[in-house]
Motif scaffolding. Structure first.
Motif, PDB file in Angstrom:
ATOM      1  N   ILE A 137       0.849  -1.186   0.000  1.00  0.00           N
ATOM      2  CA  ILE A 137       0.000   0.000   0.000  1.00  0.00           C
ATOM      3  C   ILE A 137       0.888   1.240   0.000  1.00  0.00           C
ATOM      4  O   ILE A 137       1.798   1.377   0.827  1.00  0.00           O
ATOM      5  CB  ILE A 137      -0.931   0.027   1.233  1.00  0.00           C
ATOM      6  CG1 ILE A 137      -1.839  -1.207   1.242  1.00  0.00           C
ATOM      7  CG2 ILE A 137      -1.768   1.309   1.234  1.00  0.00           C
ATOM      8  CD1 ILE A 137      -2.787  -1.323   0.065  1.00  0.00           C
ATOM      9  N   SER A 170     -13.079  -4.635   1.486  1.00  0.00           N
ATOM     10  CA  SER A 170     -12.008  -4.484   0.504  1.00  0.00           C
ATOM     11  C   SER A 170     -10.675  -4.978   1.032  1.00  0.00           C
ATOM     12  O   SER A 170     -10.273  -4.642   2.144  1.00  0.00           O
ATOM     13  CB  SER A 170     -11.889  -3.002   0.120  1.00  0.00           C
ATOM     14  OG  SER A 170     -10.677  -2.731  -0.552  1.00  0.00           O
ATOM     15  N   ASN A 172      -7.850  -3.946  -0.216  1.00  0.00           N
ATOM     16  CA  ASN A 172      -7.126  -2.680  -0.131  1.00  0.00           C
ATOM     17  C   ASN A 172      -7.420  -1.999   1.208  1.00  0.00           C
ATOM     18  O   ASN A 172      -6.503  -1.491   1.885  1.00  0.00           O
ATOM     19  CB  ASN A 172      -7.549  -1.811  -1.306  1.00  0.00           C
ATOM     20  CG  ASN A 172      -6.860  -0.464  -1.393  1.00  0.00           C
ATOM     21  OD1 ASN A 172      -6.962   0.200  -2.426  1.00  0.00           O
ATOM     22  ND2 ASN A 172      -6.183  -0.002  -0.364  1.00  0.00           N
ATOM     23  N   ALA A 212     -11.488  -1.202  -4.057  1.00  0.00           N
ATOM     24  CA  ALA A 212     -10.337  -0.395  -4.433  1.00  0.00           C
ATOM     25  C   ALA A 212     -10.594   0.444  -5.672  1.00  0.00           C
ATOM     26  O   ALA A 212     -10.250   1.633  -5.711  1.00  0.00           O
ATOM     27  CB  ALA A 212      -9.124  -1.302  -4.653  1.00  0.00           C
ATOM     28  N   ALA A 230      -3.577   3.296  -1.737  1.00  0.00           N
ATOM     29  CA  ALA A 230      -3.872   2.414  -2.871  1.00  0.00           C
ATOM     30  C   ALA A 230      -2.895   1.254  -2.950  1.00  0.00           C
ATOM     31  O   ALA A 230      -1.744   1.354  -2.510  1.00  0.00           O
ATOM     32  CB  ALA A 230      -3.805   3.216  -4.180  1.00  0.00           C
ATOM     33  N   TRP A 231      -3.376   0.159  -3.548  1.00  0.00           N
ATOM     34  CA  TRP A 231      -2.468  -0.884  -4.012  1.00  0.00           C
ATOM     35  C   TRP A 231      -1.384  -0.235  -4.871  1.00  0.00           C
ATOM     36  O   TRP A 231      -1.645   0.701  -5.634  1.00  0.00           O
ATOM     37  CB  TRP A 231      -3.206  -1.898  -4.871  1.00  0.00           C
ATOM     38  CG  TRP A 231      -4.117  -2.853  -4.194  1.00  0.00           C
ATOM     39  CD1 TRP A 231      -5.478  -2.767  -4.118  1.00  0.00           C
ATOM     40  CD2 TRP A 231      -3.759  -4.089  -3.556  1.00  0.00           C
ATOM     41  NE1 TRP A 231      -5.991  -3.857  -3.466  1.00  0.00           N
ATOM     42  CE2 TRP A 231      -4.960  -4.699  -3.112  1.00  0.00           C
ATOM     43  CE3 TRP A 231      -2.544  -4.743  -3.326  1.00  0.00           C
ATOM     44  CZ2 TRP A 231      -4.980  -5.918  -2.445  1.00  0.00           C
ATOM     45  CZ3 TRP A 231      -2.572  -5.966  -2.662  1.00  0.00           C
ATOM     46  CH2 TRP A 231      -3.767  -6.534  -2.223  1.00  0.00           C
TER      47      TRP A 231
END
Length: 353
Positions: A137, A170, A172, A212, A230-231
């Motif tokens: 992340i 999620s 994420n 995400a 975010a990823w």
């Protein structure tokens, strides 16, 4: 916005345009990768997490080409995408008849074992504990980083709006919470400080999207918020497609995310797709697939291939889940189960606009 309304899509839609918003809001179709027109001998359904659309769009044609050359039989791949934990629940309930799952967290895959859909020891059936790639992340900020966001404590600054997905639906969202927590305790802070940081992040979030990709659309397309958690692959894509309007910031420390894959034994037996499902997942560990994985912004398990992409996937301090929990299942129970740590610092914030 209902999560199920966006988990399936026919084709890639340009990221930074209004079509992306429409796609997230109303798409309810199936992405199918076919080898040719006409009869296809076998179909498999890959149930994946939200940001992997482009990854498997790139991988599927190469798998199909290889499989058909080796077997002489045709195959096609259907895709389904939404929040990782949400997808796991749908497969566990039988609402999605996955042949394979490629989910964001090992604990999401292990939830299928609890339902008897895959056996004990499932993670040992493929290389690297069934983890063909890793991720982490990171932060995405506006051009020039006007709020000077460089590290996790900067997310708690006054006036900073944080876009992050819901940790209950999620992958994420879960990983962002675990990364924030670990950024405190792994560097010597105590759990009181970690709770305070998590609470501040959720207090600074104007809403919590269920997945995400929809969170990314809110930040990059609708221009909501000041920073997006975010990823890594999503961050790289957002920055690239923004044409300079967005920047990726790597914090000094983050979590080692371990997306995990498995064939779903109960389903492949019913579908007669066991051979194809196993071939599909084994393909992910080949050098050809590992190169595609790296190009798409994921960290391949093959260290030599990862090193060749170090300019885009830099070496940063990534702590393992064992730094903050016994394992991924323990982390799921401790942080995200009812009355866990997350429930003490967050409340759901669905979008109302």
């Amino acid at each position: 916005m209902a999560e199920g309304s966006k988990r399936l899509g026919f084709r890639r839609i340009p990221w930074l345009n209004i079509g992306a918003v429409v796609a997230i809001a109303v798409a309810g179709l199936v992405l199918v990768t076919k080898n040719s027109q006409g009869f296809v001998a076998h179909y498999i359904l890959n149930v994946s997490y939200d940001p992997t659309r482009e990854l498997y769009q790139a991988l599927n044609p190469q798998f199909i080409k290889q499989y058909e050359a080796q077997s002489g039989s045709s195959v096609a791949v259907r895709q389904s995408h939404a929040g990782s934990s949400y997808q796991a629940r749908l497969v566990a309930k039988g609402e999605l008849k996955a042949d394979v799952v490629t989910l964001g967290l090992p604990s999401d895959v292990d939830a299928l074992r609890n339902k008897g859909l895959i056996p004990d020891g499932w993670e040992k059936r493929l290389p690297n504990n069934s983890r063909p790639y890793e991720s982490t992340i990171v932060f995405v900020v506006r051009k020039g980083n006007p709020h000077a966001i460089h590290d996790w404590p900067d997310l708690a600054k006054g006036g900073v709006e944080v876009i992050v997905p819901d940790p209950k639906t999620s992958g994420n969202g879960k990983l962002a919470a675990l990364a924030a927590w670990g950024s405190v305790v792994v560097r010597g802070g105590d759990e009181r400080e970690a709770r305070a940081l998590l609470k501040a992040i959720y207090d600074h979030a104007p809403f919590l999207d269920p997945a995400a990709r929809s969170a990314g659309v809110a930040f990059a397309v609708e221009k909501k918020g000041d920073v997006h958690l975010a990823w890594e692959n999503e961050a790289l894509r957002e920055a690239k497609e923004s044409k300079g309007a967005l920047e990726v910031v790597y914090p000094p420390i983050s979590i080692r995310a371990e997306p995990t894959v498995a064939w779903v034994d109960a389903n492949v037996v019913k579908h007669g797709s066991e051979v194809q499902a196993k071939a599909y997942l084994n393909f992910l560990f080949t050098d050809e697939a590992q190169e595609i994985i790296a190009r798409e912004g994921y960290r391949p398990f093959n260290a030599q291939i990862l090193a060749r992409h170090a300019d885009r996937l830099p070496d940063i301090r990534l702590f393992p889940i064992t730094a903050i929990a016994r394992d991924w299942v323990d982390a799921q129970n401790r942080f995200f189960a009812e009355n866990g740590i997350i429930d003490a610092v967050y409340s759901p914030k669905p979008r109302i606009d």
